[in-house]
Design a protein around this motif. Sequence first.
Motif, PDB file in Angstrom:
ATOM      1  N   GLN A  51      -5.386  57.264 -54.021  1.00  0.00           N
ATOM      2  CA  GLN A  51      -5.604  55.878 -54.434  1.00  0.00           C
ATOM      3  C   GLN A  51      -4.275  55.204 -54.750  1.00  0.00           C
ATOM      4  O   GLN A  51      -4.046  54.046 -54.381  1.00  0.00           O
ATOM      5  CB  GLN A  51      -6.533  55.813 -55.655  1.00  0.00           C
ATOM      6  CG  GLN A  51      -7.959  56.130 -55.326  1.00  0.00           C
ATOM      7  CD  GLN A  51      -8.823  56.328 -56.566  1.00  0.00           C
ATOM      8  OE1 GLN A  51      -8.315  56.478 -57.683  1.00  0.00           O
ATOM      9  NE2 GLN A  51     -10.127  56.355 -56.370  1.00  0.00           N
ATOM     10  N   LEU A  53      -1.361  56.084 -53.578  1.00  0.00           N
ATOM     11  CA  LEU A  53      -0.488  56.033 -52.402  1.00  0.00           C
ATOM     12  C   LEU A  53      -0.978  55.059 -51.336  1.00  0.00           C
ATOM     13  O   LEU A  53      -0.477  55.072 -50.215  1.00  0.00           O
ATOM     14  CB  LEU A  53      -0.300  57.431 -51.815  1.00  0.00           C
ATOM     15  CG  LEU A  53       0.579  58.355 -52.653  1.00  0.00           C
ATOM     16  CD1 LEU A  53       0.693  59.721 -52.014  1.00  0.00           C
ATOM     17  CD2 LEU A  53       1.965  57.761 -52.878  1.00  0.00           C
ATOM     18  N   LYS A  54      -1.914  54.190 -51.678  1.00  0.00           N
ATOM     19  CA  LYS A  54      -2.243  53.094 -50.760  1.00  0.00           C
ATOM     20  C   LYS A  54      -1.009  52.220 -50.587  1.00  0.00           C
ATOM     21  O   LYS A  54      -0.803  51.625 -49.541  1.00  0.00           O
ATOM     22  CB  LYS A  54      -3.390  52.245 -51.315  1.00  0.00           C
ATOM     23  CG  LYS A  54      -4.753  52.889 -51.205  1.00  0.00           C
ATOM     24  CD  LYS A  54      -5.802  51.926 -51.743  1.00  0.00           C
ATOM     25  CE  LYS A  54      -7.180  52.496 -51.688  1.00  0.00           C
ATOM     26  NZ  LYS A  54      -8.182  51.553 -52.228  1.00  0.00           N
ATOM     27  N   GLN A  55      -0.191  52.178 -51.630  1.00  0.00           N
ATOM     28  CA  GLN A  55       1.096  51.473 -51.589  1.00  0.00           C
ATOM     29  C   GLN A  55       2.197  52.521 -51.626  1.00  0.00           C
ATOM     30  O   GLN A  55       2.014  53.596 -52.185  1.00  0.00           O
ATOM     31  CB  GLN A  55       1.249  50.559 -52.790  1.00  0.00           C
ATOM     32  CG  GLN A  55       0.201  49.497 -52.904  1.00  0.00           C
ATOM     33  CD  GLN A  55       0.337  48.709 -54.201  1.00  0.00           C
ATOM     34  OE1 GLN A  55       1.089  49.086 -55.092  1.00  0.00           O
ATOM     35  NE2 GLN A  55      -0.396  47.625 -54.305  1.00  0.00           N
ATOM     36  N   GLU A  56       3.330  52.199 -51.052  1.00  0.00           N
ATOM     37  CA  GLU A  56       4.425  53.173 -51.091  1.00  0.00           C
ATOM     38  C   GLU A  56       4.948  53.303 -52.514  1.00  0.00           C
ATOM     39  O   GLU A  56       5.026  52.339 -53.259  1.00  0.00           O
ATOM     40  CB  GLU A  56       5.545  52.795 -50.126  1.00  0.00           C
ATOM     41  CG  GLU A  56       6.292  51.553 -50.474  1.00  0.00           C
ATOM     42  CD  GLU A  56       7.401  51.254 -49.495  1.00  0.00           C
ATOM     43  OE1 GLU A  56       8.423  50.712 -49.936  1.00  0.00           O
ATOM     44  OE2 GLU A  56       7.248  51.554 -48.301  1.00  0.00           O
ATOM     45  N   ARG A  57       5.246  54.536 -52.868  1.00  0.00           N
ATOM     46  CA  ARG A  57       5.725  54.833 -54.216  1.00  0.00           C
ATOM     47  C   ARG A  57       6.697  56.002 -54.157  1.00  0.00           C
ATOM     48  O   ARG A  57       6.608  56.857 -53.296  1.00  0.00           O
ATOM     49  CB  ARG A  57       4.576  55.224 -55.129  1.00  0.00           C
ATOM     50  CG  ARG A  57       3.465  54.188 -55.183  1.00  0.00           C
ATOM     51  CD  ARG A  57       2.639  54.345 -56.415  1.00  0.00           C
ATOM     52  NE  ARG A  57       1.481  53.482 -56.395  1.00  0.00           N
ATOM     53  CZ  ARG A  57       1.462  52.241 -56.847  1.00  0.00           C
ATOM     54  NH1 ARG A  57       2.538  51.705 -57.333  1.00  0.00           N
ATOM     55  NH2 ARG A  57       0.350  51.529 -56.810  1.00  0.00           N
ATOM     56  N   GLU A  61       7.458  57.299 -59.704  1.00  0.00           N
ATOM     57  CA  GLU A  61       6.440  56.269 -59.974  1.00  0.00           C
ATOM     58  C   GLU A  61       5.041  56.878 -59.946  1.00  0.00           C
ATOM     59  O   GLU A  61       4.217  56.594 -60.812  1.00  0.00           O
ATOM     60  CB  GLU A  61       6.505  55.154 -58.922  1.00  0.00           C
ATOM     61  CG  GLU A  61       7.719  54.277 -58.991  1.00  0.00           C
ATOM     62  CD  GLU A  61       7.818  53.328 -57.805  1.00  0.00           C
ATOM     63  OE1 GLU A  61       8.297  52.210 -58.014  1.00  0.00           O
ATOM     64  OE2 GLU A  61       7.408  53.705 -56.691  1.00  0.00           O
ATOM     65  N   TYR A 105      10.295  57.778 -50.644  1.00  0.00           N
ATOM     66  CA  TYR A 105       9.055  57.036 -50.840  1.00  0.00           C
ATOM     67  C   TYR A 105       7.921  57.724 -50.089  1.00  0.00           C
ATOM     68  O   TYR A 105       8.127  58.256 -48.997  1.00  0.00           O
ATOM     69  CB  TYR A 105       9.199  55.598 -50.335  1.00  0.00           C
ATOM     70  CG  TYR A 105      10.024  54.741 -51.258  1.00  0.00           C
ATOM     71  CD1 TYR A 105       9.415  53.966 -52.234  1.00  0.00           C
ATOM     72  CD2 TYR A 105      11.404  54.729 -51.170  1.00  0.00           C
ATOM     73  CE1 TYR A 105      10.162  53.183 -53.095  1.00  0.00           C
ATOM     74  CE2 TYR A 105      12.163  53.954 -52.028  1.00  0.00           C
ATOM     75  CZ  TYR A 105      11.540  53.183 -52.984  1.00  0.00           C
ATOM     76  OH  TYR A 105      12.277  52.413 -53.844  1.00  0.00           O
ATOM     77  N   GLN A 107       3.658  57.350 -48.924  1.00  0.00           N
ATOM     78  CA  GLN A 107       2.522  56.458 -48.739  1.00  0.00           C
ATOM     79  C   GLN A 107       1.458  57.202 -47.928  1.00  0.00           C
ATOM     80  O   GLN A 107       1.777  57.984 -47.039  1.00  0.00           O
ATOM     81  CB  GLN A 107       2.939  55.180 -48.006  1.00  0.00           C
ATOM     82  CG  GLN A 107       1.841  54.142 -47.953  1.00  0.00           C
ATOM     83  CD  GLN A 107       2.344  52.783 -47.480  1.00  0.00           C
ATOM     84  OE1 GLN A 107       3.464  52.655 -46.993  1.00  0.00           O
ATOM     85  NE2 GLN A 107       1.515  51.785 -47.627  1.00  0.00           N
TER      86      GLN A 107
END
Length: 136
Positions: A51, A53-57, A61, A105, A107
């Motif tokens: 959930q 990692l829907k956005q890059e992190r 983070e 990063y 994702q």
Amino acid sequence: MDDRLKKLKGSMRRTVLQDLNFTEGLKHNIKNKINQIHETSEEDIILAVFQLLKQERTGFELSKLIRARGIKTFENEEGFLYMTLHKFEQKGYVNSYWKDKDVKYYQASTKGLRLLHTLDNKREGKAYSLKEILDR
């Protein structure tokens, strides 16, 4: 060192643990609760990771956000988080790239997002998908 631990264990039995008495029923209940927590936490961890990692992190983070959700599995063991991310990456569930040579990063890949969709929507799918991720 082994002898000191044996002496400590014996001392604990004679003092601290002397008054504790666990019935077989209580032992069984405790083991069941531990197993339920363990099963739930693996599922919660995987769901939380995908959930988030829907956005890059970055891993840092991700670790902070997982802790914010009350999941303490990676607390003081961030290396385990990176091993988990690497495993997901090898299986094609996560993509990663380096930025500025020292920040990585992560994702969810298309395959990872499909898995998340399956985990979110199907109870039977959760057991199959978790087994697929953890065993292969």
